[in-house]
Design an enzyme around this catalytic site. Structure first.
Site, PDB file in Angstrom:
ATOM      1  N   GLU A  40       4.702   1.735   0.906  1.00  0.00           N
ATOM      2  CA  GLU A  40       5.134   3.684   0.065  1.00  0.00           C
ATOM      3  C   GLU A  40       5.526   4.580   1.539  1.00  0.00           C
ATOM      4  O   GLU A  40       5.308   3.940   2.378  1.00  0.00           O
ATOM      5  CB  GLU A  40       3.920   4.063   0.126  1.00  0.00           C
TER       6      GLU A  40
ATOM      7  N   HIS B 233       3.544   3.469   4.151  1.00  0.00           N
ATOM      8  CA  HIS B 233       2.252   2.722   4.284  1.00  0.00           C
ATOM      9  C   HIS B 233       3.331   0.923   4.108  1.00  0.00           C
ATOM     10  O   HIS B 233       3.430   0.774   2.276  1.00  0.00           O
ATOM     11  CB  HIS B 233       1.546   3.336   3.102  1.00  0.00           C
TER      12      HIS B 233
ATOM     13  N   SER C  37      -3.995   4.272   5.418  1.00  0.00           N
ATOM     14  CA  SER C  37      -3.720   4.211   4.397  1.00  0.00           C
ATOM     15  C   SER C  37      -4.551   4.864   3.035  1.00  0.00           C
ATOM     16  O   SER C  37      -4.780   5.543   2.126  1.00  0.00           O
ATOM     17  CB  SER C  37      -5.052   2.917   3.899  1.00  0.00           C
TER      18      SER C  37
ATOM     19  N   ASN D  93      -3.654   2.639  -3.789  1.00  0.00           N
ATOM     20  CA  ASN D  93      -5.088   2.459  -3.293  1.00  0.00           C
ATOM     21  C   ASN D  93      -5.751   3.920  -4.512  1.00  0.00           C
ATOM     22  O   ASN D  93      -6.741   3.679  -4.541  1.00  0.00           O
ATOM     23  CB  ASN D  93      -5.486   2.825  -2.295  1.00  0.00           C
TER      24      ASN D  93
HETATM   25  P1  NAI Z   1      -7.302  -4.387  12.642  1.00  0.00           P
HETATM   26  O1  NAI Z   1      -8.381  -4.077  12.862  1.00  0.00           O
HETATM   27  O2  NAI Z   1      -6.767  -5.440  11.928  1.00  0.00           O
HETATM   28  O3  NAI Z   1      -5.918  -3.840  13.406  1.00  0.00           O
HETATM   29  C1  NAI Z   1      -6.124  -2.915  14.809  1.00  0.00           C
HETATM   30  C2  NAI Z   1      -5.507  -3.094  16.126  1.00  0.00           C
HETATM   31  O4  NAI Z   1      -5.593  -1.549  16.300  1.00  0.00           O
HETATM   32  C3  NAI Z   1      -6.706  -4.110  16.706  1.00  0.00           C
HETATM   33  O5  NAI Z   1      -5.703  -5.055  17.001  1.00  0.00           O
HETATM   34  C4  NAI Z   1      -7.220  -3.619  17.529  1.00  0.00           C
HETATM   35  O6  NAI Z   1      -6.804  -4.330  18.838  1.00  0.00           O
HETATM   36  C5  NAI Z   1      -5.818  -2.540  17.562  1.00  0.00           C
HETATM   37  N1  NAI Z   1      -6.061  -0.992  18.706  1.00  0.00           N
HETATM   38  C6  NAI Z   1      -7.195  -0.146  18.219  1.00  0.00           C
HETATM   39  N2  NAI Z   1      -6.945   1.047  18.817  1.00  0.00           N
HETATM   40  C7  NAI Z   1      -5.738   0.734  19.352  1.00  0.00           C
HETATM   41  C8  NAI Z   1      -5.384   1.223  20.842  1.00  0.00           C
HETATM   42  N3  NAI Z   1      -5.563   3.126  20.999  1.00  0.00           N
HETATM   43  N4  NAI Z   1      -4.122   1.973  20.700  1.00  0.00           N
HETATM   44  C9  NAI Z   1      -3.219   0.061  19.780  1.00  0.00           C
HETATM   45  N5  NAI Z   1      -3.634  -1.163  19.634  1.00  0.00           N
HETATM   46  C10 NAI Z   1      -5.170  -0.159  18.931  1.00  0.00           C
HETATM   47  O7  NAI Z   1      -6.815  -3.452  11.149  1.00  0.00           O
HETATM   48  P2  NAI Z   1      -5.186  -3.698  10.262  1.00  0.00           P
HETATM   49  O8  NAI Z   1      -6.118  -4.304   8.916  1.00  0.00           O
HETATM   50  O9  NAI Z   1      -4.786  -4.549  11.269  1.00  0.00           O
HETATM   51  O10 NAI Z   1      -5.707  -2.278   9.888  1.00  0.00           O
HETATM   52  C11 NAI Z   1      -4.524  -0.460  11.249  1.00  0.00           C
HETATM   53  C12 NAI Z   1      -3.884   0.162   9.617  1.00  0.00           C
HETATM   54  O11 NAI Z   1      -3.307  -0.345   8.828  1.00  0.00           O
HETATM   55  C13 NAI Z   1      -4.915   0.965   9.104  1.00  0.00           C
HETATM   56  O12 NAI Z   1      -4.831   2.164   9.470  1.00  0.00           O
HETATM   57  C14 NAI Z   1      -5.296   0.528   8.179  1.00  0.00           C
HETATM   58  O13 NAI Z   1      -5.641   1.343   7.093  1.00  0.00           O
HETATM   59  C15 NAI Z   1      -3.587   0.349   7.192  1.00  0.00           C
HETATM   60  N6  NAI Z   1      -3.789  -0.873   6.084  1.00  0.00           N
HETATM   61  C16 NAI Z   1      -4.411  -1.931   6.582  1.00  0.00           C
HETATM   62  C17 NAI Z   1      -4.136  -2.867   5.691  1.00  0.00           C
HETATM   63  C18 NAI Z   1      -4.677  -4.159   4.505  1.00  0.00           C
HETATM   64  O14 NAI Z   1      -5.074  -4.654   3.898  1.00  0.00           O
HETATM   65  N7  NAI Z   1      -5.736  -4.300   5.953  1.00  0.00           N
HETATM   66  C19 NAI Z   1      -3.210  -2.375   4.160  1.00  0.00           C
HETATM   67  C20 NAI Z   1      -2.593  -1.246   4.615  1.00  0.00           C
HETATM   68  C21 NAI Z   1      -2.396  -0.192   5.813  1.00  0.00           C
END
Ligand code: NAI
Ligand code: 3HC
Length: 651
Positions: A437, A425, A404, A475
């Protein structure tokens, strides 16, 4: 030639051929008019099949003509003339018969549709009402209730439903032209039905109309066309045909010239231009036959669902066996919700999850064409993931990050073949939100960039290219918008008044309600990270709330208070007390002033984004806001609206 005529015995076949979508421009209207006249005069013709070449039946009026004066023959006259033909016409529908296309079909005595076809009256989505009898003939064809649904939502219906509603007479499979000719021969052996304009219509009682009005006003949130369409339909149900036609035409012409219609046309064309940007015309996208997602959290599961919905085989990689299980459960929950909403059958949902290959072993990715990373928003974690991807994936596999805010250049540092790296994105929920994006780095090759756009098309997303900056396009504007909303609070404007003003403007939620829903801690943690990296980030009001444990709905308290188990925001005395010494009350602002301040902040940021070349065109910023952040579509996006207001001021 837009209209060709040939023969199948005593049946004439009129073929419309006006690529790309057989829109009813002036030349086509004239061609059809001439065909009607010529075939009426031809004694050897007993019936006529109206069919279209290319991917669709007539998709409607030609929207590019809407900014210009109407030219004869006018569409309502053409539909009326069709209805008066000496021989029965049969509309043979494939693809979509939309708007003026469906009105032409209603001018025909019969409608035969392929089972894959759609019919509908989407005019309200362009800020207008049907202008060639859609509101007047549809209730006479399918009844008032079906007509109100079709016209005021603008949603097309599939052939089977159209048959059930009486919108078409027969649904066929196989060879449409041959089926329509057979249908015409059969029809000639029976008494012809009355033309639609001569059929009776029964109006429901006034209480029914009032209930419809209330329901539509609630849904429309400031959009005028659906309510004006309801007025037309009521007129059609209660007044003689000619009077209702005149009312519909006047409403159509009035709305056609409105700001809302201009805004909706702007978005319509911006959406269609977005997937095929001119600067990538010569770039050949790579084929993507398989995809993988790293991280099965909120975003990873949503992205995996979007890929599965598009029919791609998906591999899901998580940290360990426990996390793999959670990731699969997240995915299952997404498809279960789709089943509950009636979007998928249980069997389809099961198949979509069952075909996902999940594990923690990166060697599963050896043959994958495209990998999308969605792990924690932490540079070190992401870099470690890409280091492993660099070792295990094919050297030509496309590698993408869903970050993000992090700088994609830093994430990709050290990656072999960085030309195949890109930011993709997605927005939450990733299987629902239309915006994508696409963020190239200086090393990204045109083929990789084109692959991002091609992927968006296959997922049914609206792609917008963004340069690299904090928060990319969306954002970054959101940050500015929120900062301005906080500035209003500092100047003494009540939080609830700001949210109400933005709802009144057409957003589904105001900035503070939306933050309470999403959680205040995400932006707080990001600011804290920047502070600990030595950046000078001024204190936000939001920081004070988070430090007091108010992280939004999930903690029962944020900008508002929430009763346990209730999502209804209540203005909070605690918040007033927490923020009291940060406020320096100024003059009280009207809802219009508030919306003006907040949208002006978005526009100022949008202009900076354009000036820096982060966005390639203003319409891309409008698409980001409409598809990613709930900016009212009927306002055309912040940049369009600002441009319109500036040009109105200069007149
Ligand atoms: P989240 O915390 O829900 O999920 C992250 C997942 O990645 C977890 O299930 C974790 O176990 C896994 N993980 C961590 N390290 C890992 C590794 N080394 N190998 C494999 N899996 C691993 O986070 P979320 O919200 O899904 O965000 C993920 C990405 O998406 C971030 O970069 C965030 O900035 C981006 N993002 C989030 C948005 C949102 O609204 N939540 C919107 C757009 C982008
Ligand atoms: N007028 C002018 N151009 C149109 C058009 C229309 N009604 N509909 C589509 N186009 C153009 C698009 O701008 C695009 O142009 P481009 O190739 O130069 O970018 C091209 O046709 C192809 O469009 P799509 O990419 O959308 O093609 P798809 O195959 O994905 O979809 C479709 C086909 C379902 C027909 C879709 O184009 C569509 O929904 N079109 C709009 C239909 C509509 O809104 N009709 C109502 C018009 S208003 C009306 O009829 C008023 C009447 O009541 C008087």
């Amino acid at each position: 030639m837009a209209v060709n005529i040939d023969r199948d015995g005593d049946i004439a076949i009129v073929t419309v051929d006006n690529p790309p979508v057989n829109a009813l421009g002036q030349a086509l209207r004239q061609g059809l008019w001439d065909a009607v006249e010529g075939l009426d005069a031809d004694a050897s013709v007993r019936a006529v099949v109206l069919i279209c070449a290319g991917r669709t039946f007539i998709a409607g009026a030609d929207v590019t003509e809407f900014g210009k004066p109407p030219m004869p023959p006018h569409l309502p006259d053409l539909v009326g003339r069709l209805e008066q033909t000496a021989k029965p016409w049969v509309a043979a529908i494939h693809g979509s018969a939309l708007g003026g296309g469906f009105e032409v079909a209603m001018g025909c005595r019969f409608r035969v549709a392929l089972d894959s076809a759609l019919v509908g009256l989407p005019e309200v989505t362009l800020g207008i009402v049907p202008g060639a009898s859609g509101t007047v003939r549809t209730p006479r064809l399918a009844g008032v209730e079906a007509a109100v649904d079709l016209v005021t939502t603008g949603k097309p219906v599939k052939a089977a439903k159209a048959l059930a509603l009486g919108l078409v007479d027969k649904v066929v499979t196989g060879e449409l032209r041959a089926e329509a000719v057979t249908f015409a021969h059969d029809a000639l052996t029976r008494t012809l039905p009355q033309p639609i304009s001569a059929r009776p219509v029964t109006s429901p009682d006034p209480a029914w109309w009032d209930a419809q009005r209330q329901a539509i006003a609630k849904r429309a949130k400031g959009e005028v066309a659906p309510l004006r369409a309801l007025d037309c339909l009521r007129m059609a149900a209660e007044k003689p045909f000619a009077e209702a036609m005149a009312f519909e035409r006047a409403t159509f012409l009035d709305l056609r010239a409105s700001d809302q219609a201009a805004a909706l046309r702007h978005i319509f064309f911006a959406e269609r231009a977005a997937p095929r940007p001119a600067h990538l015309a010569d770039a050949k996208p790579r084929g993507v036959r398989s995809a993988a997602v790293i991280g099965g959290g909120t975003m990873g599961a949503g992205i995996a669902a979007a890929l599965r919905d598009a029919g791609l085989p998906v591999t899901l990689i998580e940290r360990d066996a426990e996390a793999v299980k959670r990731g699969l459960l997240n995915l299952r929950n997404i498809f279960d919700a789709a089943v509950k909403r009636g979007k998928l059958t249980e069997a389809e949902a099961q198949a979509r999850v069952k075909d996902v290959c999940a594990g923690s072993d990166y060697s599963l990715l050896a043959e994958t064409d495209l990998v999308i990373e969605a792990v924690f928003e932490d540079l070190a974690v992401k870099r470690a993931v890409f280091a492993r991807l660099g070792q295990t994936c094919r050297p030509d596999a496309i590698l993408a990050t869903n970050t993000s805010y992090l700088d994609p250049r830093l994430i990709a540092e050290g990656l072999p073949n960085p030309d195949r790296f890109i930011g993709l994105h997605f927005f939450s929920p990733a299987n629902v939100m239309k915006l994508l994006e696409i963020v190239p780095t200086p090393a990204t090759s045109p083929a990789t960039l084109a692959t991002g756009f091609a992927l968006a098309r296959s997922l049914g997303k609206i792609p917008v290219q963004s340069g690299i900056c904090d928060g990319f396009i969306g954002n970054r504007i959101l940050t500015r918008y929120r900062a301005e909303a906080e500035m209003l609070v500092r100047q003494g404007t009540p939080i609830a008044a700001i949210d109400a003003a933005m709802r009144g403007y057409g957003f589904a939620m105001g900035p503070f309600e939306a933050q309470d829903l999403g959680g205040l801690d995400i932006a707080y943690l990001q600011r804290e990270a920047a502070r600990s990296a030595g950046q000078d980030v001024p204190e936000a009001l939001c920081d004070i709330l988070v430090r007091a444990g108010r992280k939004g709905q999930k903690t029962g308290a944020g900008w508002y208070d929430y009763a346990p188990g209730d999502r209804e925001p209540t203005p909070s005395e605690t918040v007033v007390a927490l923020l009291a010494n940060r406020l320096t009350p100024g003059p009280s602002l009207s809802a219009e002033d508030i919306a003006g301040r907040l949208t002006a902040a978005m526009v100022a940021e949008g202009k900076a984004i354009l000036a820096e070349g982060i966005a390639l065109r203003a319409s891309d910023i409008d698409l980001v806001e409409v598809h990613g952040y709930g900016y009212p579509r009927w306002r055309g996006g912040p940049m369009f609206e600002a441009e319109r207001m500036a040009s109105q001021r200069s007149v």
